[in-house]
Design a protein around this motif. Structure first.
Motif, PDB file in Angstrom:
ATOM      1  N   ASN A   1       0.820  -1.221   0.000  1.00 14.80           N
ATOM      2  CA  ASN A   1       0.000   0.000   0.000  1.00 14.80           C
ATOM      3  C   ASN A   1       0.839   1.250   0.000  1.00 14.80           C
ATOM      4  OD1 ASN A   1      -2.536  -0.956  -0.094  1.00 14.80           O
ATOM      5  ND2 ASN A   1      -2.857  -0.973   2.096  1.00 14.80           N
TER       6      ASN A   1
ATOM      7  N   HIS B   1      -0.491   8.748   2.949  1.00 14.25           N
ATOM      8  CA  HIS B   1       0.278   7.989   3.931  1.00 14.25           C
ATOM      9  C   HIS B   1       1.558   7.387   3.381  1.00 14.25           C
ATOM     10  CE1 HIS B   1      -3.924   7.649   5.639  1.00 14.25           C
ATOM     11  NE2 HIS B   1      -3.245   8.367   6.502  1.00 14.25           N
TER      12      HIS B   1
ATOM     13  N   THR C   1       4.807   9.001   4.914  1.00 15.03           N
ATOM     14  CA  THR C   1       5.000   8.713   6.334  1.00 15.03           C
ATOM     15  C   THR C   1       5.283   7.226   6.554  1.00 15.03           C
ATOM     16  OG1 THR C   1       2.592   8.792   6.439  1.00 15.03           O
ATOM     17  CG2 THR C   1       3.788  10.637   7.365  1.00 15.03           C
ATOM     18  N   LYS C   2       4.659   6.377   5.777  1.00 20.27           N
ATOM     19  CA  LYS C   2       4.951   4.941   5.916  1.00 20.27           C
ATOM     20  C   LYS C   2       6.394   4.668   5.521  1.00 20.27           C
ATOM     21  CE  LYS C   2       0.622   2.850   4.711  1.00 20.27           C
ATOM     22  NZ  LYS C   2      -0.082   1.941   3.841  1.00 20.27           N
TER      23      LYS C   2
ATOM     24  N   TYR D   1       8.647   5.584   8.279  1.00 21.05           N
ATOM     25  CA  TYR D   1       8.573   4.656   9.407  1.00 21.05           C
ATOM     26  C   TYR D   1       9.405   3.411   9.128  1.00 21.05           C
ATOM     27  CZ  TYR D   1       6.527   2.081  13.275  1.00 21.05           C
ATOM     28  OH  TYR D   1       6.350   1.379  14.438  1.00 21.05           O
ATOM     29  N   VAL D   2       9.249   2.849   7.922  1.00 18.49           N
ATOM     30  CA  VAL D   2      10.010   1.654   7.580  1.00 18.49           C
ATOM     31  C   VAL D   2      11.503   1.987   7.527  1.00 18.49           C
ATOM     32  CG1 VAL D   2      10.317  -0.182   5.895  1.00 18.49           C
ATOM     33  CG2 VAL D   2       8.062   0.746   6.290  1.00 18.49           C
TER      34      VAL D   2
ATOM     35  N   ARG E   1      13.013   4.240   9.269  1.00 22.56           N
ATOM     36  CA  ARG E   1      13.437   4.353  10.665  1.00 22.56           C
ATOM     37  C   ARG E   1      13.757   2.979  11.233  1.00 22.56           C
ATOM     38  NH1 ARG E   1      11.694   8.565  14.530  1.00 22.56           N
ATOM     39  NH2 ARG E   1      12.041   7.769  16.611  1.00 22.56           N
TER      40      ARG E   1
ATOM     41  N   LYS F   1      -0.092  20.771   5.461  1.00 22.38           N
ATOM     42  CA  LYS F   1       0.835  20.918   6.587  1.00 22.38           C
ATOM     43  C   LYS F   1       0.738  19.765   7.577  1.00 22.38           C
ATOM     44  CE  LYS F   1       2.545  24.479   4.956  1.00 22.38           C
ATOM     45  NZ  LYS F   1       3.745  24.160   4.180  1.00 22.38           N
ATOM     46  N   ALA F   2      -0.389  19.060   7.560  1.00 20.55           N
ATOM     47  CA  ALA F   2      -0.519  17.924   8.479  1.00 20.55           C
ATOM     48  C   ALA F   2       0.535  16.871   8.162  1.00 20.55           C
ATOM     49  CB  ALA F   2      -1.915  17.327   8.364  1.00 20.55           C
TER      50      ALA F   2
ATOM     51  N   GLU G   1       3.841  17.841   9.581  1.00 21.09           N
ATOM     52  CA  GLU G   1       3.908  17.600  11.033  1.00 21.09           C
ATOM     53  C   GLU G   1       4.192  16.138  11.311  1.00 21.09           C
ATOM     54  OE1 GLU G   1       0.539  20.914  12.137  1.00 21.09           O
ATOM     55  OE2 GLU G   1       0.430  18.945  13.089  1.00 21.09           O
ATOM     56  N   ARG G   2       3.537  15.253  10.579  1.00 17.41           N
ATOM     57  CA  ARG G   2       3.757  13.823  10.802  1.00 17.41           C
ATOM     58  C   ARG G   2       5.170  13.421  10.398  1.00 17.41           C
ATOM     59  NH1 ARG G   2      -1.927  11.256   8.636  1.00 17.41           N
ATOM     60  NH2 ARG G   2      -3.221  12.281  10.184  1.00 17.41           N
TER      61      ARG G   2
ATOM     62  N   ASN H   1       7.481  14.352  13.130  1.00 11.94           N
ATOM     63  CA  ASN H   1       7.422  13.437  14.275  1.00 11.94           C
ATOM     64  C   ASN H   1       8.161  12.140  14.016  1.00 11.94           C
ATOM     65  OD1 ASN H   1       5.997  14.942  16.070  1.00 11.94           O
ATOM     66  ND2 ASN H   1       4.006  14.260  15.338  1.00 11.94           N
ATOM     67  N   LEU H   2       8.192  11.720  12.759  1.00 11.01           N
ATOM     68  CA  LEU H   2       8.817  10.442  12.449  1.00 11.01           C
ATOM     69  C   LEU H   2      10.315  10.552  12.188  1.00 11.01           C
ATOM     70  CD1 LEU H   2       6.084   8.900  10.177  1.00 11.01           C
ATOM     71  CD2 LEU H   2       6.840   8.037  12.362  1.00 11.01           C
TER      72      LEU H   2
ATOM     73  N   ARG I   1      16.180  12.765  21.140  1.00 13.18           N
ATOM     74  CA  ARG I   1      16.551  12.300  22.478  1.00 13.18           C
ATOM     75  C   ARG I   1      17.000  10.869  22.304  1.00 13.18           C
ATOM     76  NH1 ARG I   1      13.076  15.245  26.889  1.00 13.18           N
ATOM     77  NH2 ARG I   1      12.533  17.011  25.588  1.00 13.18           N
TER      78      ARG I   1
ATOM     79  N   LYS J   1      19.049  29.742  19.493  1.00 11.65           N
ATOM     80  CA  LYS J   1      18.086  29.183  18.565  1.00 11.65           C
ATOM     81  C   LYS J   1      18.140  29.892  17.218  1.00 11.65           C
ATOM     82  CE  LYS J   1      15.718  26.579  21.479  1.00 11.65           C
ATOM     83  NZ  LYS J   1      15.386  25.210  21.311  1.00 11.65           N
TER      84      LYS J   1
END
Lengths: 403, 305
Positions: free
Chosen positions: A198, A258, A261-262, A265-266, A268, A290-291, A294-295, A298-299, A334, A346
């Motif tokens: 997918n 997606h 972002t998928k 993730y993979v 990562r 923009k969403a 943001e994702r 985060n990833l 972190r 900054k």
């Protein structure tokens, strides 16, 4: 606070010194240097000292660069990352849908392998310091003993190498390391197994190729016989652009929101289980939704955005006349710890000198214009707007305090 | 500046102690725990005192962060429940096992040992995703918990089955109440799960873990006021309405500070259980250090006193 002729920059509050203080963060050393082993730092001090020394991309993590409008400077950072890999003897994996990886590798900057360049810079800094010594402050004498804000440090660290942007890397040096390339338009069509993923087929093929290289070359520790463990540097150019077959940059809402972002993730997962470090450039200014950004943030582990002044009103702004753009650090990782090392400053800006690309702390010089004491209300409001861009949230509009 | 005030408190420590007593910061120590583990738990529990309250049975705790990283709360709860002797099912979607293990060691808990004894069931999302996509054909009896990645339906049924099976009490070991810990839920949306599917998953988990097994659930989500991620905001708002306790870690509104890393709002949702009761809100500021997190009342950080 003015001094006779020469302006010394005085901090607004006395600053306590720390090891992370007062460093010009040379991004070519940040991106270029790597830890030699897996990131099991015994104490926070380890990460702190390495990060303070110019930092690095930790093995197993991902550095995401949000491209500037024309992609010039992010491309430069990308090339620095790869060039440092060659000089350090790491393996490379270069993936692109825009330029053929062979051409990218031909355009890498040449390393400065002797110490003459460092000596030059050191001499320059010394000259500056000796000049200042003679001027003692007559009015602001209380501030005499405070450390100056240094845009550039006098002691350079031994972490990383320097490169000359005006020269290309010699081909024999490029051939000295093992490198793998992935050029989307030359890859064979995807296997049937990937249909079930997918995901956009370009991304799926890239992941397949990456996983194959990691397991075949033993970067994931699957080959116990291999004694010499090396690091794999992965560079992916312009991920998310239309050339990868993803319409996230041209339509809102995209057909498959997606996929990107998928993929991250993979990726990562692959990075965490192997001795590799990855840099990705993303044309985030083209992504309308923009969403998704943001994702994506985060990833990723570390996210840095570049904003160049080309073509914008800031190019002619006298406040930014020494710089070519701003650096926004959106996220830092972190790693194996409750805390992360956040530097004091900054506000960072970058500039491209003839041979060097540097990132410095953005500090504004004192306002020496004629209107400094008698400023009209419009001028004050105008200068407040100029300052607000680089220095965080400042009240905009005509509201200001008239001292 | 702080010079004069600092001298005052140095000469008058009694004033300082009285000031803290007046704030009535609770000094609760985490309940439960094995005999061997209580010794280090004492000091660490006192530091995390504001978080120790409100750990009854069948509670749903929502960890929420805005403009900052709230993962220190996840580490705290993981070590807290393990020290208390609960059976923990940890769905770790964003980081590897070694990351949590190293941090837990600093907090005094050995994750590998807990996993071996069966006290901790650890789902490493990254690893199981790789196994699903690159691995061999799976056995029909054991579907991967992240099945929704490769299927066309965005349902999280397989993940729920995994949670239910791992927290079902088994005959041999007698751990205290089961706990489900999720880090973090927003990742499921990024991976293609629909917001309704995520809410369904949480609902099924609540029925199974909180109501049937009388256990606790702790979930981390990210949110932001000016976020454009509507799906995420939908999930977060919905979860806020159903939580018994909300721990909201926010970055300071005034910007970055070296000594105060953020502010935490503790919202005890008393209105959920009893009508006409008002939610109790407490606000503390915190500073994260290498081995623990210190909480203090607003404006009373050590740098200022």
């Amino acid at each position: 606070m003015l001094n006779q002729g020469r302006c010394t920059y005085v901090p607004a509050l006395p600053r306590r010194s720390s090891t992370i203080d007062d460093l010009k963060i040379q991004l070519e050393t940040i991106l270029a240097a790597l830890f030699d082993k897996q990131i099991h730092c015994k104490s926070r001090r380890d990460t702190a000292s390495v990060m303070a020394a110019g930092g690095g991309v930790a093995v197993g993590t991902l550095l995401l660069i949000e491209e500037d409008k024309y992609g010039l400077y992010s491309n430069l950072l990308f090339k620095y990352f790869l060039a440092e890999g060659i000089v350090c003897g790491h393996d490379l994996f270069v993936a692109s849908a825009k330029e053929h990886p062979d051409n990218i590798l031909k355009e890498l900057p040449a390393p400065l392998l002797d110490d003459t360049y460092r000596k030059e810079l050191g001499d320059e800094a010394e000259v500056v310091n000796s000049e200042d010594f003679q001027d003692s402050m007559k009015i602001a004498w209380r501030y005499q003993n405070l450390p100056k804000i240094e845009a550039s440090p006098t002691t350079y660290t031994k972490f990383g190498h320097y490169y000359d942007l005006s020269k290309k890397m010699p081909p024999e040096l490029c051939q000295s390391v093992k490198w793998h390339s992935f050029y989307l338009h030359e890859e064979s069509s995807f296997e049937p197994k990937m249909k079930a993923w997918n995901m956009n087929s370009g991304y799926a093929r890239l992941l397949q190729s990456l996983q194959r290289i990691i397991s075949q070359e033993g970067f994931d520790g699957s080959d116990p016989q291999k004694k010499q463990r090396n690091v794999l540097r992965i560079g992916i150019q312009s991920l998310g652009s239309v050339l990868w077959g993803d319409d996230v940059c041209c339509s809102d809402p995209p057909e498959d929101p997606h996929s990107l972002t998928k993929f991250l993730y993979v990726l990562r997962g692959l990075l965490r289980k192997s001795l590799s470090a990855c840099i990705i450039t993303v044309p985030s200014h083209l992504i309308q939704n923009k969403a998704i950004m943001e994702r994506v943030t985060n990833l990723s582990d570390m996210v840095v955005g570049l904003e160049s002044f080309i073509g914008s009103e800031r190019e002619t702004n006298p406040l930014y006349k020494d710089y070519h753009g701003l650096v926004h650090v959106h996220q830092i990782p972190r790693l194996n710890s409750l805390i992360c090392d956040v530097s004091d400053t900054k506000d960072l800006a970058f500039r491209l000198k003839r041979k060097l690309f540097t990132i410095e702390r953005l500090h504004l010089p004192p306002d020496l214009s004629d209107t400094v004491s008698r400023a009209s209300k419009q001028d004050l409001a105008g200068s407040a707007k100029l300052l607000s861009s680089g220095c965080g949230a400042v009240a905009t509009g005509n509201q200001h305090l008239d001292f | 500046m702080g010079g004069k005030g600092h001298q005052f408190y140095q000469q008058n420590p009694r004033c300082l102690r009285a000031a803290f007593r007046a704030l009535r910061l609770p000094r609760a120590v985490p309940r439960g725990g094995n005999a061997t583990a209580t010794a280090p738990a004492q000091t660490k529990g006192a530091e995390a005192a504001p978080l120790a309250g409100g750990c009854g049975q069948g509670k749903f705790t929502l960890l929420r962060d805005t403009r900052t990283d709230g993962s220190f709360l996840v580490h705290h709860f993981l070590s807290f429940y393990l020290r208390a002797g609960c059976k923990v099912c940890f769905v770790a979607l964003l980081q590897s096992f070694s990351h949590y293990s190293i941090v837990a060691q600093k907090l005094g808990v050995n994750l590998a040992a807990a996993k071996e004894q069966g006290q901790l069931v650890f789902l490493e999302g990254l690893k199981s995703c790789l196994d699903l996509l690159f691995g061999e054909e799976e056995q029909p009896g054991q579907p991967s918990p992240l099945q929704f990645l490769s299927g066309s339906s965005g349902e999280l049924r397989a993940l729920f089955d995994f949670v239910r099976v791992s927290l079902t009490p088994c005959a041999q070991a007698s751990w205290k109440g089961p706990v489900l810990l999720v880090d973090d839920l927003s990742v499921l949306l990024s991976l293609g799960a629909a917001p309704v599917a995520v809410l369904d998953f949480i609902h099924y988990c609540r029925v199974s873990v909180c109501c049937q097994l009388q256990g606790n659930i702790v979930v981390l989500v990210h949110s932001s006021e000016d976020s454009e991620d509507e799906e995420n905001e939908l999930v977060v708002n919905s979860l806020c309405h159903h939580s018994d306790l909300i721990l909201w870690a926010e970055g300071l509104a005034t910007g970055f500070c070296k000594d105060v890393h953020g502010q935490i709002k503790i919202i005890k949702r008393l209105s959920l259980r009893q009508a006409a009761e008002q939610d109790q809100v407490q606000i503390y500021q915190y500073k994260i250090q290498d081995r623990n997190v210190t909480f203090f009342a607003r404006g009373l950080s050590a740098a200022v006193l």
